[in-house]
Design a protein around this motif. Structure first.
Motif, PDB file in Angstrom:
ATOM      1  N   SER A   1       0.707  -1.144  -0.058  1.00  0.00           N
ATOM      2  CA  SER A   1      -0.124  -0.108   0.051  1.00  0.00           C
ATOM      3  C   SER A   1       0.900   1.219   0.078  1.00  0.00           C
ATOM      4  O   SER A   1       0.192   2.422  -0.319  1.00  0.00           O
ATOM      5  CB  SER A   1      -1.104  -0.031   1.176  1.00  0.00           C
ATOM      6  OG  SER A   1      -0.249  -0.011   2.229  1.00  0.00           O
ATOM      7  N   GLU A   2       2.260   1.202   0.187  1.00  0.00           N
ATOM      8  CA  GLU A   2       2.949   2.472   0.472  1.00  0.00           C
ATOM      9  C   GLU A   2       3.506   2.923  -1.066  1.00  0.00           C
ATOM     10  O   GLU A   2       3.870   1.827  -1.824  1.00  0.00           O
ATOM     11  CB  GLU A   2       4.045   2.297   1.534  1.00  0.00           C
ATOM     12  CG  GLU A   2       3.650   1.892   2.753  1.00  0.00           C
ATOM     13  CD  GLU A   2       4.526   1.597   3.919  1.00  0.00           C
ATOM     14  OE1 GLU A   2       5.593   1.279   3.487  1.00  0.00           O
ATOM     15  OE2 GLU A   2       4.334   1.614   4.974  1.00  0.00           O
ATOM     16  N   ASP A   3       3.879   3.971  -1.056  1.00  0.00           N
ATOM     17  CA  ASP A   3       4.646   4.450  -2.398  1.00  0.00           C
ATOM     18  C   ASP A   3       6.187   4.083  -2.042  1.00  0.00           C
ATOM     19  O   ASP A   3       6.446   3.538  -1.128  1.00  0.00           O
ATOM     20  CB  ASP A   3       4.400   6.200  -2.473  1.00  0.00           C
ATOM     21  CG  ASP A   3       5.167   6.691  -1.241  1.00  0.00           C
ATOM     22  OD1 ASP A   3       6.393   6.763  -1.351  1.00  0.00           O
ATOM     23  OD2 ASP A   3       4.386   7.386  -0.470  1.00  0.00           O
ATOM     24  N   ALA A   4       6.789   4.210  -3.160  1.00  0.00           N
ATOM     25  CA  ALA A   4       8.123   3.723  -3.416  1.00  0.00           C
ATOM     26  C   ALA A   4       9.149   4.092  -2.348  1.00  0.00           C
ATOM     27  O   ALA A   4       9.777   3.627  -1.608  1.00  0.00           O
ATOM     28  CB  ALA A   4       8.773   3.700  -4.688  1.00  0.00           C
ATOM     29  N   THR A   5       9.040   5.646  -1.939  1.00  0.00           N
ATOM     30  CA  THR A   5       9.999   6.172  -1.065  1.00  0.00           C
ATOM     31  C   THR A   5       9.625   5.741   0.384  1.00  0.00           C
ATOM     32  O   THR A   5      10.422   5.581   1.247  1.00  0.00           O
ATOM     33  CB  THR A   5       9.698   7.750  -0.992  1.00  0.00           C
ATOM     34  OG1 THR A   5       9.998   8.251  -2.349  1.00  0.00           O
ATOM     35  CG2 THR A   5      10.611   8.390   0.110  1.00  0.00           C
ATOM     36  N   THR A   6       8.252   5.571   0.661  1.00  0.00           N
ATOM     37  CA  THR A   6       7.930   4.971   2.037  1.00  0.00           C
ATOM     38  C   THR A   6       8.116   3.657   2.289  1.00  0.00           C
ATOM     39  O   THR A   6       8.610   3.190   3.187  1.00  0.00           O
ATOM     40  CB  THR A   6       6.392   5.378   2.336  1.00  0.00           C
ATOM     41  OG1 THR A   6       6.071   6.683   1.856  1.00  0.00           O
ATOM     42  CG2 THR A   6       6.018   4.958   3.618  1.00  0.00           C
ATOM     43  N   ARG A   7       8.193   2.830   1.141  1.00  0.00           N
ATOM     44  CA  ARG A   7       8.684   1.410   1.199  1.00  0.00           C
ATOM     45  C   ARG A   7      10.037   1.376   1.372  1.00  0.00           C
ATOM     46  O   ARG A   7      10.651   0.728   2.307  1.00  0.00           O
ATOM     47  CB  ARG A   7       8.376   0.909  -0.117  1.00  0.00           C
ATOM     48  CG  ARG A   7       6.766   0.455  -0.207  1.00  0.00           C
ATOM     49  CD  ARG A   7       6.511  -0.631  -1.456  1.00  0.00           C
ATOM     50  NE  ARG A   7       7.092  -0.382  -2.522  1.00  0.00           N
ATOM     51  CZ  ARG A   7       6.549   0.203  -3.675  1.00  0.00           C
ATOM     52  NH1 ARG A   7       5.258   0.593  -3.848  1.00  0.00           N
ATOM     53  NH2 ARG A   7       7.275   0.427  -4.887  1.00  0.00           N
TER      54      ARG A   7
ATOM     55  N   ILE B   1      10.638  -2.033  -7.331  1.00  0.00           N
ATOM     56  CA  ILE B   1      10.726  -0.720  -8.236  1.00  0.00           C
ATOM     57  C   ILE B   1      12.201  -1.042  -9.032  1.00  0.00           C
ATOM     58  O   ILE B   1      12.914  -2.275  -8.661  1.00  0.00           O
ATOM     59  CB  ILE B   1      11.009   0.437  -7.307  1.00  0.00           C
ATOM     60  CG1 ILE B   1      12.021   0.439  -6.222  1.00  0.00           C
ATOM     61  CG2 ILE B   1       9.891   0.672  -6.565  1.00  0.00           C
ATOM     62  CD1 ILE B   1      12.366   1.423  -5.469  1.00  0.00           C
TER      63      ILE B   1
ATOM     64  N   SER C   1      14.857   3.778 -10.154  1.00  0.00           N
ATOM     65  CA  SER C   1      13.985   4.588  -9.274  1.00  0.00           C
ATOM     66  C   SER C   1      14.747   4.400  -7.868  1.00  0.00           C
ATOM     67  O   SER C   1      14.347   5.535  -7.144  1.00  0.00           O
ATOM     68  CB  SER C   1      12.519   3.693  -9.069  1.00  0.00           C
ATOM     69  OG  SER C   1      11.955   3.910 -10.422  1.00  0.00           O
TER      70      SER C   1
ATOM     71  N   ILE D   1      15.231   7.814  -5.672  1.00  0.00           N
ATOM     72  CA  ILE D   1      14.858   7.769  -4.091  1.00  0.00           C
ATOM     73  C   ILE D   1      15.894   8.175  -3.192  1.00  0.00           C
ATOM     74  O   ILE D   1      15.863   8.946  -2.329  1.00  0.00           O
ATOM     75  CB  ILE D   1      13.877   6.610  -3.765  1.00  0.00           C
ATOM     76  CG1 ILE D   1      12.574   6.598  -4.663  1.00  0.00           C
ATOM     77  CG2 ILE D   1      13.778   6.514  -2.438  1.00  0.00           C
ATOM     78  CD1 ILE D   1      12.072   5.072  -4.554  1.00  0.00           C
TER      79      ILE D   1
END
Length: 189
Positions: free
Chosen positions: A144-150, A176, A180, A184
């Motif tokens: 559920s999280e965006d790539a930065t949060t992951r 990702i 990417s 990040i």
């Protein structure tokens, strides 16, 4: 070796005679970086406990892309437990990401421990549950999280691991591209 016994004792009580018996069934295995502990298409030979190093569990998707779905670091079990217990062919690869040192138990030794020590199965059940809960806790946010949060969650869950494993494996784990991930990492510095 003490790390292994301390880990097991978190999940049940064993006396000195029992822990000595368990240790008598263990062998030490060293893997070089990129060696396989277990391979897809083959029956897993061992249950391992990682004393030093990092391994990853990975598979190939239907496009032939390599997907890393988990990492295991020191003082944790390394096993495709279900396939090991049933002695059936594995569908995942378990690969050393760094040089590794582990305690390993063959199927015969593992069964001897279970047949000799009363309560061993209950301890292993608790360890297995703990490992599954950890895996779920680590994977759930990735959906559920965006790539930065992951990525930030990955750093929090595996402090120091990002400096020990190739970024291509981290990117695969996060779902990702490596480009990417590089972007990040640049943006959060």
């Amino acid at each position: 070796m003490k790390e292994f016994i301390n880990y097991v004792l978190q999940f049940g009580n064993l006396n000195r005679q029992q822990t000595d018996f368990i240790m008598s069934k263990a062998k030490t295995l060293e893997l070089h970086k990129d060696d396989y502990f277990s391979e897809a298409g083959k029956t897993p030979k061992y249950v391992g406990f990682l004393l030093e190093g990092v391994v990853r569990f990975c598979y190939y998707n239907n496009k032939g892309e390599e997907i890393t779905h988990s990492f295991v670091d020191e003082n944790n079990f390394v096993s495709d437990q279900q396939k090991f217990e049933a002695q059936v062919v594995a569908s995942d690869y378990v690969q050393a990401v760094t040089p590794c040192k582990m305690l390993v138990f063959s199927k015969k030794s593992w069964d001897e421990i279970g047949n000799t020590i009363v309560g061993w199965d209950a301890i292993i059940t608790q360890i297995t549950k703990n490992c599954l809960l950890k895996a779920i806790e680590r994977r759930s946010p990735l959906v559920s999280e965006d790539a930065t949060t992951r990525y930030l969650s990955f750093i929090e869950q595996f402090p120091g691991l990002v400096n020990r494993v190739p970024l291509s494996h981290v990117a695969s784990y996060l779902g990702i591209t490596q480009q990417s991930l590089s972007r990040i990492r640049r943006n959060i510095r």
